[in-house]
Design a protein around this motif. Sequence first.
Motif, PDB file in Angstrom:
ATOM      1  N   THR A  79       0.793  -1.228   0.000  1.00 18.50           N
ATOM      2  CA  THR A  79       0.000   0.000   0.000  1.00 18.50           C
ATOM      3  C   THR A  79       0.828   1.283   0.000  1.00 18.50           C
ATOM      4  O   THR A  79       0.303   2.331  -0.360  1.00 18.50           O
ATOM      5  CB  THR A  79      -0.939   0.022   1.217  1.00 18.50           C
ATOM      6  OG1 THR A  79      -0.149  -0.171   2.403  1.00 18.50           O
ATOM      7  CG2 THR A  79      -2.002  -1.057   1.116  1.00 18.50           C
ATOM      8  N   ASP A  80       2.086   1.194   0.428  1.00 19.33           N
ATOM      9  CA  ASP A  80       2.898   2.417   0.483  1.00 19.33           C
ATOM     10  C   ASP A  80       4.381   2.062   0.608  1.00 19.33           C
ATOM     11  O   ASP A  80       4.721   0.906   0.856  1.00 19.33           O
ATOM     12  CB  ASP A  80       2.445   3.318   1.636  1.00 19.33           C
ATOM     13  CG  ASP A  80       2.509   2.634   2.984  1.00 19.33           C
ATOM     14  OD1 ASP A  80       3.596   2.168   3.379  1.00 19.33           O
ATOM     15  OD2 ASP A  80       1.458   2.552   3.657  1.00 19.33           O
ATOM     16  N   PRO A  81       5.252   3.052   0.445  1.00 22.06           N
ATOM     17  CA  PRO A  81       6.702   2.784   0.531  1.00 22.06           C
ATOM     18  C   PRO A  81       7.155   2.221   1.881  1.00 22.06           C
ATOM     19  O   PRO A  81       8.076   1.416   1.931  1.00 22.06           O
ATOM     20  CB  PRO A  81       7.335   4.151   0.267  1.00 22.06           C
ATOM     21  CG  PRO A  81       6.328   4.872  -0.572  1.00 22.06           C
ATOM     22  CD  PRO A  81       4.985   4.423  -0.020  1.00 22.06           C
ATOM     23  N   GLU A  82       6.513   2.634   2.978  1.00 22.87           N
ATOM     24  CA  GLU A  82       6.899   2.080   4.283  1.00 22.87           C
ATOM     25  C   GLU A  82       6.609   0.588   4.355  1.00 22.87           C
ATOM     26  O   GLU A  82       7.390  -0.182   4.902  1.00 22.87           O
ATOM     27  CB  GLU A  82       6.180   2.808   5.433  1.00 22.87           C
ATOM     28  CG  GLU A  82       6.713   4.195   5.684  1.00 22.87           C
ATOM     29  CD  GLU A  82       5.829   5.260   5.054  1.00 22.87           C
ATOM     30  OE1 GLU A  82       4.642   5.003   4.803  1.00 22.87           O
ATOM     31  OE2 GLU A  82       6.340   6.359   4.822  1.00 22.87           O
ATOM     32  N   ALA A  83       5.471   0.183   3.789  1.00 24.77           N
ATOM     33  CA  ALA A  83       5.147  -1.248   3.750  1.00 24.77           C
ATOM     34  C   ALA A  83       6.171  -1.986   2.893  1.00 24.77           C
ATOM     35  O   ALA A  83       6.621  -3.076   3.245  1.00 24.77           O
ATOM     36  CB  ALA A  83       3.732  -1.467   3.229  1.00 24.77           C
ATOM     37  N   ALA A  84       6.552  -1.385   1.782  1.00 25.36           N
ATOM     38  CA  ALA A  84       7.552  -2.000   0.906  1.00 25.36           C
ATOM     39  C   ALA A  84       8.859  -2.210   1.664  1.00 25.36           C
ATOM     40  O   ALA A  84       9.493  -3.266   1.545  1.00 25.36           O
ATOM     41  CB  ALA A  84       7.777  -1.132  -0.329  1.00 25.36           C
ATOM     42  N   ALA A  85       9.253  -1.233   2.456  1.00 25.85           N
ATOM     43  CA  ALA A  85      10.496  -1.336   3.216  1.00 25.85           C
ATOM     44  C   ALA A  85      10.423  -2.455   4.254  1.00 25.85           C
ATOM     45  O   ALA A  85      11.436  -3.102   4.539  1.00 25.85           O
ATOM     46  CB  ALA A  85      10.805  -0.007   3.893  1.00 25.85           C
ATOM     47  N   ALA A  86       9.244  -2.708   4.807  1.00 28.49           N
ATOM     48  CA  ALA A  86       9.085  -3.774   5.799  1.00 28.49           C
ATOM     49  C   ALA A  86       8.975  -5.149   5.153  1.00 28.49           C
ATOM     50  O   ALA A  86       9.397  -6.149   5.734  1.00 28.49           O
ATOM     51  CB  ALA A  86       7.846  -3.501   6.657  1.00 28.49           C
ATOM     52  N   VAL A  87       8.415  -5.212   3.957  1.00 31.17           N
ATOM     53  CA  VAL A  87       8.180  -6.485   3.277  1.00 31.17           C
ATOM     54  C   VAL A  87       9.437  -6.996   2.574  1.00 31.17           C
ATOM     55  O   VAL A  87       9.704  -8.202   2.555  1.00 31.17           O
ATOM     56  CB  VAL A  87       7.004  -6.341   2.275  1.00 31.17           C
ATOM     57  CG1 VAL A  87       6.898  -7.551   1.361  1.00 31.17           C
ATOM     58  CG2 VAL A  87       5.704  -6.120   3.036  1.00 31.17           C
ATOM     59  N   SER A  88      10.229  -6.120   2.013  1.00 33.03           N
ATOM     60  CA  SER A  88      11.408  -6.539   1.236  1.00 33.03           C
ATOM     61  C   SER A  88      12.349  -7.472   1.994  1.00 33.03           C
ATOM     62  O   SER A  88      12.766  -8.498   1.442  1.00 33.03           O
ATOM     63  CB  SER A  88      12.164  -5.317   0.724  1.00 33.03           C
ATOM     64  OG  SER A  88      11.412  -4.686  -0.297  1.00 33.03           O
TER      65      SER A  88
END
Length: 127
Positions: A79-88
């Motif tokens: 949903t957003d860049p912060e989520a991307a940073a946590a998922v990667s």
Amino acid sequence: MKNRIFTGAPSETLAGYAKAVIVGTTIHVSGTTGRDPLTNLFPEDAGQQARNALTSIDAALREAGSSLADAVVSRVYVTDPEAAAAVSPVLGEVFADIRPTSTFLICQIPAPGAKVEIEITASRNIA
């Protein structure tokens, strides 16, 4: 010939989809969000949502005669860049030795509270 795997989730009937579809040696697993399996709620942490989604996907793959180790394509929606940073980092850990192709998109997810949705295509050996 297509074989389908269903979990019994109400959304499968409502939206007309299967958790997974097996076509020959290929397994396509539907986009999967990361609800906590005990509470049915979304954890606040997107990384934990990713772990939950991958656990659910692995269960469907195992039912189809495969596993995450056989993943060839991953599609990850956040949903957003912060989520991307946590998922990667979660993806990096799970797929460290597998290295499927990957698409990573930032978009809206229609389930309130969901920060990540993961879709996997895998192969399977049939004897």
